[in-house]
Design an enzyme around this catalytic site. Sequence first.
Site, mmCIF file in Angstrom:
data_model
loop_
_atom_site.group_PDB
_atom_site.id
_atom_site.type_symbol
_atom_site.label_atom_id
_atom_site.label_comp_id
_atom_site.label_asym_id
_atom_site.label_seq_id
_atom_site.Cartn_x
_atom_site.Cartn_y
_atom_site.Cartn_z
ATOM 1 C CG PHE A 1 -6.046 2.387 -4.033
ATOM 2 C CD1 PHE A 1 -6.664 3.561 -4.412
ATOM 3 C CD2 PHE A 1 -6.375 1.839 -2.804
ATOM 4 C CE1 PHE A 1 -7.600 4.187 -3.596
ATOM 5 C CE2 PHE A 1 -7.312 2.439 -1.981
ATOM 6 C CZ PHE A 1 -7.926 3.615 -2.369
ATOM 7 C CB CYS B 1 -5.219 2.711 -10.366
ATOM 8 S SG CYS B 1 -4.899 2.555 -8.602
ATOM 9 C CB CYS B 2 -2.636 -2.412 -10.292
ATOM 10 S SG CYS B 2 -0.876 -2.016 -10.127
ATOM 11 C CE1 TYR B 3 -5.384 -5.397 -4.540
ATOM 12 C CE2 TYR B 3 -4.672 -6.353 -6.613
ATOM 13 C CZ TYR B 3 -5.590 -6.265 -5.582
ATOM 14 O OH TYR B 3 -6.713 -7.044 -5.615
#
Length: 106
Positions: free
Chosen positions: A92, A63-65
């Site tokens: 996220f 997961c990242c931004y």
Amino acid sequence: MSHFECIDSPKAAALIKDGAQVADIRDPNSFAQGHISGSYNLSNENLHDYISAADMDKPLLVCCYHGISSQQAAQFLVEQGFDEVYSINGGFEAWRVEQPDLCEIA
């Protein structure tokens, strides 16, 4: 699996409920403000230790931004020997809207 797969949050949530690992590659401050429940904040500083201790046979969600950087990280983790790696579409930012019950928010 010789490459990662991009998946949506419902599929990711189902994998988490089945015991998948979650690596969040956002910066520590963003992670501290909110993250997927049970996720690990993965950085360049702790990458080696994480890989050494991780279960390579267990599914791994990255997961990242917004779901872009996680694709590069997911491919890197495949190359390190993880069998089943996924990048979460929308990162996220989408997760917290679509899966609020599986978030830890400060």
